[in-house]
Design a protein around this motif. Structure first.
Motif, PDB file in Angstrom:
ATOM      1  N   GLN A  25      -4.873  -0.545  10.942  1.00  0.00           N
ATOM      2  CA  GLN A  25      -5.355  -1.501  10.999  1.00  0.00           C
ATOM      3  C   GLN A  25      -3.601  -1.742  10.197  1.00  0.00           C
ATOM      4  OE1 GLN A  25      -8.016  -3.078  10.996  1.00  0.00           O
ATOM      5  NE2 GLN A  25      -9.125  -1.075  11.540  1.00  0.00           N
ATOM      6  N   LEU A  26      -3.069  -2.362  11.189  1.00  0.00           N
ATOM      7  CA  LEU A  26      -1.950  -2.752  11.698  1.00  0.00           C
ATOM      8  C   LEU A  26      -1.937  -4.478  10.445  1.00  0.00           C
ATOM      9  CD1 LEU A  26      -0.077  -1.597  14.277  1.00  0.00           C
ATOM     10  CD2 LEU A  26      -0.607  -0.801  12.264  1.00  0.00           C
ATOM     11  N   GLU A  27      -0.681  -4.509  10.453  1.00  0.00           N
ATOM     12  CA  GLU A  27      -0.321  -5.959   9.254  1.00  0.00           C
ATOM     13  C   GLU A  27       1.438  -6.979   9.424  1.00  0.00           C
ATOM     14  OE1 GLU A  27      -1.872  -7.104   5.566  1.00  0.00           O
ATOM     15  OE2 GLU A  27       0.847  -6.815   4.680  1.00  0.00           O
ATOM     16  N   TRP A  28       1.427  -7.777   9.921  1.00  0.00           N
ATOM     17  CA  TRP A  28       2.924  -7.844  10.643  1.00  0.00           C
ATOM     18  C   TRP A  28       3.747  -8.590   8.943  1.00  0.00           C
ATOM     19  CZ3 TRP A  28       5.894  -7.794  14.560  1.00  0.00           C
ATOM     20  CH2 TRP A  28       6.992  -8.506  14.404  1.00  0.00           C
ATOM     21  N   THR A  29       4.489  -7.838   8.323  1.00  0.00           N
ATOM     22  CA  THR A  29       4.665  -7.619   7.089  1.00  0.00           C
ATOM     23  C   THR A  29       6.352  -7.552   7.600  1.00  0.00           C
ATOM     24  OG1 THR A  29       5.427  -7.689   5.373  1.00  0.00           O
ATOM     25  CG2 THR A  29       4.192  -5.471   6.254  1.00  0.00           C
ATOM     26  N   ASN A  30       7.261  -8.550   6.887  1.00  0.00           N
ATOM     27  CA  ASN A  30       9.245  -8.175   6.738  1.00  0.00           C
ATOM     28  C   ASN A  30       9.468  -7.784   8.556  1.00  0.00           C
ATOM     29  OD1 ASN A  30       9.386  -7.995   3.896  1.00  0.00           O
ATOM     30  ND2 ASN A  30       8.800  -5.733   4.180  1.00  0.00           N
ATOM     31  N   ASN A  31       8.399  -9.555   8.697  1.00  0.00           N
ATOM     32  CA  ASN A  31       9.490  -9.438  10.537  1.00  0.00           C
ATOM     33  C   ASN A  31       8.863  -7.846  11.770  1.00  0.00           C
ATOM     34  OD1 ASN A  31      10.002 -11.475  10.286  1.00  0.00           O
ATOM     35  ND2 ASN A  31      12.131 -10.753   9.320  1.00  0.00           N
ATOM     36  N   ASP A  32       8.289  -7.082  10.624  1.00  0.00           N
ATOM     37  CA  ASP A  32       7.243  -5.974  11.663  1.00  0.00           C
ATOM     38  C   ASP A  32       5.887  -5.217  11.646  1.00  0.00           C
ATOM     39  OD1 ASP A  32       7.952  -3.763  13.581  1.00  0.00           O
ATOM     40  OD2 ASP A  32       9.651  -2.871  12.826  1.00  0.00           O
ATOM     41  N   TRP A  33       5.462  -4.650  12.103  1.00  0.00           N
ATOM     42  CA  TRP A  33       4.331  -4.219  12.360  1.00  0.00           C
ATOM     43  C   TRP A  33       3.976  -3.744  10.986  1.00  0.00           C
ATOM     44  CZ3 TRP A  33       0.042  -7.495  13.694  1.00  0.00           C
ATOM     45  CH2 TRP A  33       0.703  -8.128  14.826  1.00  0.00           C
ATOM     46  N   LYS A  34       3.077  -3.464   9.924  1.00  0.00           N
ATOM     47  CA  LYS A  34       3.251  -1.955   9.471  1.00  0.00           C
ATOM     48  C   LYS A  34       1.158  -1.446   9.053  1.00  0.00           C
ATOM     49  CE  LYS A  34       7.563  -1.538   8.471  1.00  0.00           C
ATOM     50  NZ  LYS A  34       8.883  -0.857   8.279  1.00  0.00           N
ATOM     51  N   ILE A  35       0.970  -0.680   8.967  1.00  0.00           N
ATOM     52  CA  ILE A  35      -0.421   0.717   8.281  1.00  0.00           C
ATOM     53  C   ILE A  35      -0.479  -0.658   7.462  1.00  0.00           C
ATOM     54  CG2 ILE A  35      -0.865   2.022   8.477  1.00  0.00           C
ATOM     55  CD1 ILE A  35       0.550   3.793  10.434  1.00  0.00           C
ATOM     56  N   THR A  36      -2.066  -0.680   7.066  1.00  0.00           N
ATOM     57  CA  THR A  36      -2.289  -1.010   5.175  1.00  0.00           C
ATOM     58  C   THR A  36      -3.891  -0.061   5.256  1.00  0.00           C
ATOM     59  OG1 THR A  36      -3.387  -2.430   6.705  1.00  0.00           O
ATOM     60  CG2 THR A  36      -2.114  -3.167   5.677  1.00  0.00           C
ATOM     61  N   ASP A  37      -4.136   0.491   6.925  1.00  0.00           N
ATOM     62  CA  ASP A  37      -5.149   1.895   6.693  1.00  0.00           C
ATOM     63  C   ASP A  37      -5.726   2.723   7.692  1.00  0.00           C
ATOM     64  OD1 ASP A  37      -7.168   3.132   5.306  1.00  0.00           O
ATOM     65  OD2 ASP A  37      -8.342   1.383   5.430  1.00  0.00           O
ATOM     66  N   PHE A  38      -6.107   2.952   8.129  1.00  0.00           N
ATOM     67  CA  PHE A  38      -6.240   4.231   8.824  1.00  0.00           C
ATOM     68  C   PHE A  38      -7.773   5.070   8.988  1.00  0.00           C
ATOM     69  CE2 PHE A  38      -4.226   7.007   6.588  1.00  0.00           C
ATOM     70  CZ  PHE A  38      -4.908   8.552   6.787  1.00  0.00           C
ATOM     71  N   VAL A  71       1.147  -1.055  -0.122  1.00  0.00           N
ATOM     72  CA  VAL A  71      -0.141   0.177  -0.009  1.00  0.00           C
ATOM     73  C   VAL A  71       1.025   1.678  -0.379  1.00  0.00           C
ATOM     74  CG1 VAL A  71      -2.137  -1.247   1.190  1.00  0.00           C
ATOM     75  CG2 VAL A  71       0.350   0.308   2.655  1.00  0.00           C
ATOM     76  N   ALA A  72       1.831   0.929   0.487  1.00  0.00           N
ATOM     77  CA  ALA A  72       2.842   2.241   0.325  1.00  0.00           C
ATOM     78  C   ALA A  72       3.082   3.451  -0.736  1.00  0.00           C
ATOM     79  CB  ALA A  72       4.140   1.864   0.489  1.00  0.00           C
ATOM     80  N   ALA A  73       3.454   2.337  -2.820  1.00  0.00           N
ATOM     81  CA  ALA A  73       3.029   3.356  -3.294  1.00  0.00           C
ATOM     82  C   ALA A  73       2.058   3.996  -3.651  1.00  0.00           C
ATOM     83  CB  ALA A  73       3.273   2.610  -4.622  1.00  0.00           C
ATOM     84  N   ALA A  74       1.099   3.942  -3.478  1.00  0.00           N
ATOM     85  CA  ALA A  74      -0.284   3.985  -3.738  1.00  0.00           C
ATOM     86  C   ALA A  74      -0.710   5.386  -2.829  1.00  0.00           C
ATOM     87  CB  ALA A  74      -1.398   3.019  -3.303  1.00  0.00           C
ATOM     88  N   ARG A  75      -0.368   5.113  -1.527  1.00  0.00           N
ATOM     89  CA  ARG A  75      -0.303   6.281  -0.687  1.00  0.00           C
ATOM     90  C   ARG A  75       0.854   7.239  -0.522  1.00  0.00           C
ATOM     91  NH1 ARG A  75      -3.921   8.223   1.631  1.00  0.00           N
ATOM     92  NH2 ARG A  75      -4.460   6.025   2.607  1.00  0.00           N
ATOM     93  N   GLN A  76       1.992   7.028  -1.494  1.00  0.00           N
ATOM     94  CA  GLN A  76       2.863   8.081  -1.571  1.00  0.00           C
ATOM     95  C   GLN A  76       2.752   9.142  -2.631  1.00  0.00           C
ATOM     96  OE1 GLN A  76       5.887   9.026   0.172  1.00  0.00           O
ATOM     97  NE2 GLN A  76       7.334   7.188  -0.126  1.00  0.00           N
TER      98      GLN A  76
END
Length: 271
Positions: free
Chosen positions: A223-236, A138-143
Motif C-alpha cells: 500500500q503506497l501513499e504519495w507523501t513528501n513528493n514521493d511514493w512511500k509504504i504505509t502497509d503490506f 508509520v515509520a516510527a512504529a515500524r522502526q
C-alpha cells in the motif's frame, strides 16, 4: 500484516536444516520422459523464434509503411515505457518516482529489494532504510517493531547469525530479493496498491553452514501513499508463490555462492 524474514517481520522465518553435505551438489530426482519432451519442444520453439527475428531485417513493403503505427502490436504489461528511471537516491535507495502507476511500480520493486537485503540486519542501515521507504506517520512504529525483531537472539541464532547480526567467521550471510514482475491493482493520484512477485535468496554460504542459501518465491502487496513528493509504504501483505517447477540443476559449492553474491550487484528497477 504477515510475518516473514524478508520484510521486517523476521520472527516468522522458516529455517530449513540441510541434509548431509548441503553444498555437495546432489541433483534433484530425475524428471519423467514427458518433462524432457516438454523441455525439448520449448527449446525448439525459442530457436525458431530467434531465427525468425534474426532474419526479419528491414521491411519496405507497402503494408508496413502505409499503415503507420495502427498495426503495431500494443506494448505488453511488462514492456519498457521509455520514461527515464529515477536520477536520485535517499539513504542509498532510488527515490524521486513519478506520480503515476509506473512510478508506483518502480518504487514498490526497489523498496522490496531494500527491505529484503542483508543490510536490514545492521541497526544503523536498517534505520536509514525504514526512514526512506515508509511514510513518516508509520515509520516510527515500524522502526520499533523491526528493532525488536532483528535484535532477538533467538531469531538470530535460528538463522545462524551472531548476536550482533553478523555472520560467523568464514561464512557469508545472503539475503537478497530479485523482483520478477509488478502489477498495479488500484491507484489514484495519492494512493496505489502494487503487487511485487519476486524470488528470495536467504541463508549462510560457507562449508560449516547449517542454514545454506536457498530460494523462495513470494508475492507482496504494498500500500503506497504519495507523501513528501514521493511514493512511500504505509502497509503490506505477503503470500507464498507463485512458485515455478525446479530444474534439475546441480547445487553450487559454498565458495561459488559466496563469490557470486560478492561479485554480482543488484539492480535499480524501473518500468
Amino acid at each position: 500484516m504477515s510475518d516473514e524474514h524478508d520484510y521486517g517481520e523476521p520472527t516468522g522465518t522458516r529455517v530449513r536444516l540441510p541434509d548431509a553435505d548441503p553444498y555437495g551438489g546432489a541433483r534433484r530426482p530425475g524428471r519423467s520422459s514427458s518433462r524432457s519432451l516438454v523441455t525439448v519442444v520449448g527449446v525448439v520453439v525459442l530457436l525458431i523464434a530467434a531465427i525468425a527475428f534474426a532474419n526479419r531485417g528491414g521491411d519496405d513493403s507497402p503494408s508496413s509503411s502505409a499503415t503507420g503505427d495502427t498495426d503495431k502490436p500494443k506494448a505488453a504489461p511488462t514492456a519498457a515505457t521509455g520514461t527515464k528511471p529515477v536520477q536520485m537516491k535517499m539513504g542509498g535507495i532510488p527515490a524521486g518516482y513519478a506520480r503515476d502507476e509506473q512510478g508506483a511500480q518502480s518504487a514498490a520493486a526497489n523498496y522490496a529489494v531494500a527491505l529484503g537485503s542483508a543490510e536490514m540486519f545492521d541497526t544503523t542501515r536498517r534505520h536509514e532504510i525504514v526512514e526512506t521507504v515508509y511514510a513518516p506517520d508509520v515509520a516510527a512504529a515500524r522502526q520499533s517493531a523491526l528493532d525488536n525483531a532483528y535484535s532477538s537472539e533467538t531469531f538470530l541464532s535460528n538463522i545462524g547469525l551472531e548476536k550482533d547480526g553478523t555472520a560467523p567467521e568464514g561464512q557469508t550471510f545472503v539475503s537478497r530479493i530479485i523482483p520478477v514482475g509488478t502489477k498495479v491493482t488500484a491507484s489514484n493520484e495519492d494512493q496505489a496498491t502494487v503487487e511485487v512477485w519476486y524470488t528470495s535468496l536467504f541463508g549462510l554460504s560457507g562449508e560449516a553452514s547449517t542454514n545454506p542459501v536457498s530460494e523462495s518465491w513470494y508475492t507482496t502487496t504494498y500500500q503506497l501513499e504519495w507523501t513528501n513528493n514521493d511514493w512511500k509504504i504505509t502497509d503490506f501483505q505477503q503470500k507464498d508463490g507463485p512458485v515455478p517447477v525446479g530444474r534439475d540443476q546441480k547445487a553450487s559449492t559454498a565458495d561459488d555462492m559466496t563469490k557470486a553474491v560478492e561479485e554480482y550487484g543488484g539492480f535499480t528497477y524501473a518500468r
